[in-house]
Write an enzyme that holds these catalytic residues in place. Structure first.
Site, PDB file in Angstrom:
ATOM      1  N   ARG A  69       0.822  -1.204   0.000  1.00 12.05           N
ATOM      2  CA  ARG A  69       0.000   0.000   0.000  1.00 12.05           C
ATOM      3  C   ARG A  69       0.864   1.265   0.000  1.00 12.05           C
ATOM      4  O   ARG A  69       0.554   2.234  -0.654  1.00 12.05           O
ATOM      5  CB  ARG A  69      -0.920  -0.052   1.230  1.00 12.05           C
ATOM      6  N   CYS A 112     -10.389 -12.344  17.378  1.00 11.44           N
ATOM      7  CA  CYS A 112     -10.974 -11.166  18.033  1.00 11.44           C
ATOM      8  C   CYS A 112     -12.214 -10.774  17.234  1.00 11.44           C
ATOM      9  O   CYS A 112     -12.149 -10.658  16.003  1.00 11.44           O
ATOM     10  CB  CYS A 112      -9.987 -10.013  18.037  1.00 11.44           C
ATOM     11  N   LYS A 128      -3.619   5.925   6.826  1.00 11.66           N
ATOM     12  CA  LYS A 128      -3.964   6.408   8.173  1.00 11.66           C
ATOM     13  C   LYS A 128      -4.046   7.931   8.214  1.00 11.66           C
ATOM     14  O   LYS A 128      -3.292   8.610   7.533  1.00 11.66           O
ATOM     15  CB  LYS A 128      -2.883   5.978   9.165  1.00 11.66           C
TER      16      LYS A 128
END
Ligand code: SF4
Length: 386
Positions: A115, A132, A340
């Site tokens: 990425r 999870c 991000k």
């Protein structure tokens, strides 16, 4: 010892030797409704979560982590919420995203996610010792792909070799520390042969869910291939048990820099007291709290997601009461692989080209005068550092 780290007792009938053996933990993991019923009195909401597990997300946990989830709060226990399926996850969610990080479109060869120009993820297994319930990579994790076959491995290593711009490889999955020592050793050895790879990271939840796996033999393998960074994933201070604290101490004693990435989870850790307690304990154990992620809109996770305002509010409360060393960076992954973005509480009161006015965490307001662009001098040697 400044902090007390809880001891997790084995259930009756399990010897300490078995309890402290990672192979016993993996072999005796809870995998279905019947197994979970032996540890918990399930609610109707939880029981309903098992009915669709094959369609939604596999279920698995180590006995150690299951035992940790048997706290005094019943079905509201934060650890239990992380490991226990529930009816809520059968609802896909408002954004309905199986692959929120857009990894499948940044997947040039099997097992490699490329990425950012200089870094790749290498998905060395899809297996986790605990699944999870908020996992962001449900499109890959727990799909019975485990260790790559010989052809996939060679293709992945060739990709790394051919792409000279890659300086960092992040072993991820699944959990890389569920690989056997010989598999992990081979992967690390092959990556280290590639001249332009500088840094290897290992992203793992093993110190949280099976800390007994962190033994001398494993650490010796990792140490041989330095520089390696360990990225752990503790979400709650109760996960820092005696065994987990010992595992982290062994890791950092071997010169492995260790950073923690947590995810803010509704009803689990979405309170400043909990994040502060976790961060202070991690820092005490020489683990740097690194990221505090906004939960991704992965399918079936809406019940875990906190609002951005709540998350920023938690960080604002931490600002003045937590050392900068212990402060995790609140961050959000832009859906569909946008990368991000940092979320920072808004301290700015006024912005102009010449001046900014800020109000600090305790209410102090002051002006910062911006330097004139004409006075800015570029360092003379900058070309040398390209
Ligand atoms: S350990 Fe990571 S990859 Fe595995 S289920 Fe948990 S969040 Fe997903």
């Amino acid at each position: 010892m400044k902090f007390e780290f809880p001891h997790v007792e084995p259930p009756p009938g399990v010897s300490p030797a078995d309890w402290n053996s990672s192979s016993w933990q993996f072999k005796n993991s809870l995998k279905n409704l019947e197994d979970y019923q032996r540890y918990y009195q399930l609610t109707d909401e939880e029981r309903a979560g098992f009915s669709g597990q094959d369609q939604i997300f596999r279920v698995r946990t180590t006995p150690y982590y299951a035992q940790l989830g048997r706290g005094p709060y019943g079905a509201l226990d934060p650890i239990r919420k992380i490991l226990m399926p529930s009816r809520a996850e059968l609802t896909p969610g408002v954004q309905h995203m199986l692959d929120p990080l857009g990894e499948r479109k940044n997947n040039p060869v099997s097992r490699i996610i490329h990425r950012y120009p200089d870094r790749v993820l290498f998905l060395v297994t899809d297996f986790c010792s605990v699944y999870c319930r908020y996992c962001t990579r449900k499109h890959f994790t727990g799909q019975d792909q485990v260790f790559p076959n010989a052809e996939e491995l060679e293709t992945a290593f060739k990709y790394l070799q051919d792409h000279k711009e890659i300086s960092e490889v992040i072993l991820s999955g699944g959990d890389p520390l569920t690989l056997s020592n010989s598999q992990l050793s081979m992967v690390l050895r092959r990556i280290r042969k590639i001249e332009h790879i500088e840094i290897i990271r290992i992203g793992t939840r093993i110190p949280v869910v099976a800390p007994m796996r962190i033994d001398e033999e494993l650490l010796e393998i990792i140490k041989r291939h330095h520089p390696i960074y360990m990225m752990t994933h503790f979400n709650h201070p109760r996960e820092l048990t005696q065994l987990a604290a010992q595992a982290l101490t062994r890791i950092v004693d071997r010169g492995i820099p260790t950073f923690n990435q947590m995810v803010l989870l509704n009803g689990v850790n979405n309170h400043a007291n909990i994040v502060r307690a976790l961060s202070r304990r991690l820092l005490y154990l020489r683990v740097k709290p690194y990221y505090m992620f906004q939960c991704d809109p992965s399918e079936g996770t809406d019940h875990f997601r906190t609002s951005i305002e709540d998350s920023e509010n938690i960080q604002r409360q931490l600002w003045g009461s937590l050392s900068g060393l212990a402060m995790p960076n609140l961050s959000l992954d832009i859906p569909n692989g946008g990368g991000k973005v940092g979320l920072v509480p808004d301290f700015e009161q006024l912005r102009s080209p010449q001046r900014r006015i800020y109000r600090g965490w305790d209410g102090v307001v002051a002006e910062y005068v911006n330097p004139e662009p004409s006075t800015i001098e570029t360092p003379v040697d900058f070309r040398q550092w390209e």
